[in-house]
Design an enzyme around this catalytic site. Sequence first.
Site, mmCIF file in Angstrom:
data_model
loop_
_atom_site.group_PDB
_atom_site.id
_atom_site.type_symbol
_atom_site.label_atom_id
_atom_site.label_comp_id
_atom_site.label_asym_id
_atom_site.label_seq_id
_atom_site.Cartn_x
_atom_site.Cartn_y
_atom_site.Cartn_z
ATOM 1 N N SER A 286 -3.881 0.359 -4.035
ATOM 2 C CA SER A 286 -3.266 -0.762 -3.715
ATOM 3 C C SER A 286 -4.320 -1.665 -3.849
ATOM 4 C CB SER A 286 -2.166 -0.385 -3.089
ATOM 5 O OG SER A 286 -3.023 0.406 -1.544
ATOM 6 N N GLU B 37 -5.683 9.245 0.162
ATOM 7 C CA GLU B 37 -6.314 8.378 0.443
ATOM 8 C C GLU B 37 -7.212 7.579 -0.617
ATOM 9 O OE1 GLU B 37 -4.496 5.673 1.972
ATOM 10 O OE2 GLU B 37 -3.766 6.492 3.622
ATOM 11 N N HIS C 1 1.170 5.004 -2.365
ATOM 12 C CA HIS C 1 0.880 6.112 -2.383
ATOM 13 C C HIS C 1 2.231 6.521 -3.020
ATOM 14 C CE1 HIS C 1 -1.113 7.460 1.108
ATOM 15 N NE2 HIS C 1 -1.339 6.415 1.867
ATOM 16 N N HIS D 220 1.013 -1.662 -0.178
ATOM 17 C CA HIS D 220 -0.090 0.230 -0.104
ATOM 18 C C HIS D 220 0.721 1.123 -0.046
ATOM 19 C CE1 HIS D 220 -3.433 2.969 1.011
ATOM 20 N NE2 HIS D 220 -2.269 3.282 2.341
HETATM 21 FE FE FE2 Z 1 -2.508 5.435 3.631
#
Ligand code: FE2
Length: 235
Positions: A186, A167, A127, A122
């Site tokens: 992700s 996010e 990110h 993730h």
């Molecule tokens: Fe995150």
Amino acid sequence: MKTTSRYNAYEPDACGHIHYSADDDAVWHDLIIPQRARTDRYCSRIFRSGLDSLQLSDDRIPQCSEVSERLEAATGWRVTPVPALISFDRFYALLADRRFPAASFIRARDEMDYLQEPDIFHEIFGHTPLLANPQIAEFSHRIGQLGCRARPEDHVWLARLYWFTVEFGLIREDGRIRALGAGLASSASELPYAVDGDIALRQPFDLLEVLRTPTASTSTSRSILYSTASNSCSN
Ligand SMILES: [Fe+2]
């Protein structure tokens, strides 16, 4: 926010290198191959061009140092290994210093699709491509600066803003909705659900609505308010 984790952080050696097992690398491989194809279809240009620029390996978990080298050249950001769960104070202090905190463990095979706490897949796959974009890098830096100055009881407002943009945010590109957020990029199931799902609730970005919307029930309940960022962020 979760306060316990089934996972343990991997400690870097004296050179900052984390020694992953062959099984860990195999999990990374089995995550990244199908997810690259999904992000080609569902993610924003911002994410896809960042991912291309980072040249992440398909065969092994990248070291934070090598990702940092490419990211620093693009936007001045670095990636720092941390335990699975860190405090708001530490999180905001790292963002303010243009350092992204990355949990070092990788998920178990029974949580390949989605897990509640962030793992290295993730953090790196979701990110760091966004942090290669100058606007998102600056936005994240400002969130960190504001978080450092905010009273603890006000951290929740910044957390909601971050959640519904970095996010789980969506963005409109060329008239079509695309995924922007790392939590979408992700996740095998959240990504198509957020962009195409019949029951996903997609809302135009409205700051007050974002600040009023709790994040606790999202992602696992499947009754998500997704905020759509404006075209001004697409490039
Ligand atoms: Fe995150």
